[in-house]
Design a protein around this motif. Structure first.
Motif, short mmCIF file in Angstrom:
data_model
loop_
_atom_site.label_atom_id
_atom_site.label_comp_id
_atom_site.label_asym_id
_atom_site.label_seq_id
_atom_site.Cartn_x
_atom_site.Cartn_y
_atom_site.Cartn_z
N UNK A 195 100.03 53.69 125.35
CA UNK A 195 100.72 53.18 126.71
C UNK A 195 100.24 51.92 127.42
N UNK A 196 99.21 51.66 127.08
CA UNK A 196 98.69 50.27 127.46
C UNK A 196 99.52 48.97 126.81
N UNK A 197 99.72 49.40 125.62
CA UNK A 197 100.30 48.41 124.68
C UNK A 197 101.76 47.76 125.16
N UNK A 198 102.40 49.06 125.65
CA UNK A 198 103.71 48.63 126.17
C UNK A 198 103.55 47.59 127.54
N UNK A 199 102.73 48.09 128.39
CA UNK A 199 102.56 47.18 129.49
C UNK A 199 102.09 45.77 129.19
N UNK A 200 101.20 45.56 128.12
CA UNK A 200 100.85 44.35 127.63
C UNK A 200 101.99 43.63 126.97
N UNK A 201 103.06 44.36 126.45
CA UNK A 201 104.14 43.76 125.80
C UNK A 201 105.04 43.27 126.81
N UNK A 202 105.01 43.99 127.85
CA UNK A 202 106.06 43.53 129.03
C UNK A 202 105.53 42.54 129.81
N UNK A 203 104.18 42.60 129.96
CA UNK A 203 103.51 41.22 130.64
C UNK A 203 103.75 40.02 129.86
N UNK A 204 103.54 40.32 128.41
CA UNK A 204 103.69 38.93 127.67
C UNK A 204 105.08 38.47 127.77
N UNK A 205 106.28 39.48 127.78
CA UNK A 205 107.67 39.05 128.13
C UNK A 205 107.79 38.24 129.23
N UNK A 206 107.09 38.87 130.43
CA UNK A 206 107.17 38.12 131.68
C UNK A 206 106.72 36.66 131.64
N UNK A 207 105.38 36.66 131.14
CA UNK A 207 104.80 35.34 130.96
C UNK A 207 105.64 34.16 130.22
N UNK A 208 106.16 34.80 128.92
CA UNK A 208 107.26 33.83 128.29
C UNK A 208 108.35 33.63 128.92
#
Length: 300
Positions: A195-208
């Motif tokens: 589950x944290x992998x999904x949130x980390x991926x979405x946060x990385x997408x928001x940063x990009x």
């Protein structure tokens, strides 16, 4: 138009090839009609191994065959033979050079990337086929772009956000499928760590998106300077120069008389030098001093 067509083709082939085959295979095999969002990870975890053979066949037929057709150019070859042999036109061939079809090739490559991400967990045998495809695609597309197709325009990197968003979607979908696999194995700890992998991926997408997306939306100064020089060659500098004062007026809803009144007030306050410099600009050099706002006001 090609960017819009690329998005539409991408949505269509992802839904038709990936989701359509998984849902249809599940419904026809198990007659499961009442599906909820909670059952989706388990559904993908059960259906992907079944459809692994189909996806490998799809990579070989649609991927490898498309590269061979792209390299041979059968339509252009047949038309060239028809034009030279039947029509006897040997001087000026009617079938000219084309630009690279980004709107059809990019969705195909992104679909194979999606298949590689999602099938790597439950059907890793597809990875060698995808590796061969991407290796051949690099060679074929590089040759076609350098030696076959011509560059009619610069896209300015408008397709990169589409590639980035599709890659992030593939990663999130892969992590959801991993949660379904761990759920079938009844491994609660592994599912919790997914589950944290999904949130980390979405946060990385928001940063990009916040950091790099404005680069692909705004034009660089070099492009604007080239547009100014083209206006100088076309003789539109005088027309743009006449619209200079109204373009920089802060009161867009008012008339030109009010803009002139504002300029007169500024002159009375001590801005005579700035107005004198703007009126004394030579039209030959005004093209390199205009900004993107002036282009919008002048009708570009």
């Amino acid at each position: 138009r090609k960017k819009s067509a690329c998005c539409k083709i991408l949505y269509f082939i992802i839904w038709n090839v990936f989701f359509g085959n998984i849902f249809s295979a599940t419904v026809l095999k198990n007659l499961v009609l009442d599906l909820t969002m909670r059952d989706m990870p388990i559904l993908f975890a059960r259906a992907l191994p079944i459809q692994g053979t189909f996806f490998m066949t799809y990579v070989m037929t649609s991927g490898w065959a498309s590269l061979s057709c792209e390299l041979m150019q059968p339509f252009g070859l047949l038309w060239n033979l028809f034009d030279r042999v039947i029509l006897r036109n040997k001087d000026n061939p009617s079938f000219g050079t084309l630009s690279f079809p980004y709107h059809t090739e990019i969705p195909r490559v992104l679909l194979f990337g999606l298949l590689g991400f999602t099938c790597s967990i439950l059907a890793p045998l597809i990875l060698p086929f995808l590796l061969v495809y991407f290796f051949l695609a690099y060679l074929v597309y590089r040759n076609q772009i350098l030696n076959v197709y011509i560059t009619k325009y610069q896209s300015g990197g408008q397709f990169w956000p589409i590639i980035h968003n599709t890659t992030i979607f593939s990663l999130v979908l892969t992590q959801i499928i991993a949660m379904g696999v761990f759920g079938l194995k009844e491994s609660t700890v592994a599912s919790g760590f997914a589950i944290p992998l999904i949130f980390c991926t979405l946060l990385f997408n928001a940063y990009c998106r916040q950091r790099f997306l404005p680069i692909f939306k705004n034009n660089v100064a070099q492009v604007l300077i080239e547009m100014d020089r083209q206006d100088e060659q076309c003789g539109r500098v005088e027309e743009i120069y006449q619209q200079l004062h109204s373009s920089y007026c802060q009161f867009a809803s008012t008339s030109d008389d009010s803009c002139k009144a504002v300029h007169q007030n500024n002159c009375e306050d001590g801005d005579d030098d700035r107005l004198h410099d703007s009126e004394g600009m030579r039209p030959n050099f005004i093209g390199e001093r205009l900004t993107e706002t002036l282009y919008l006001e002048s009708g570009k």
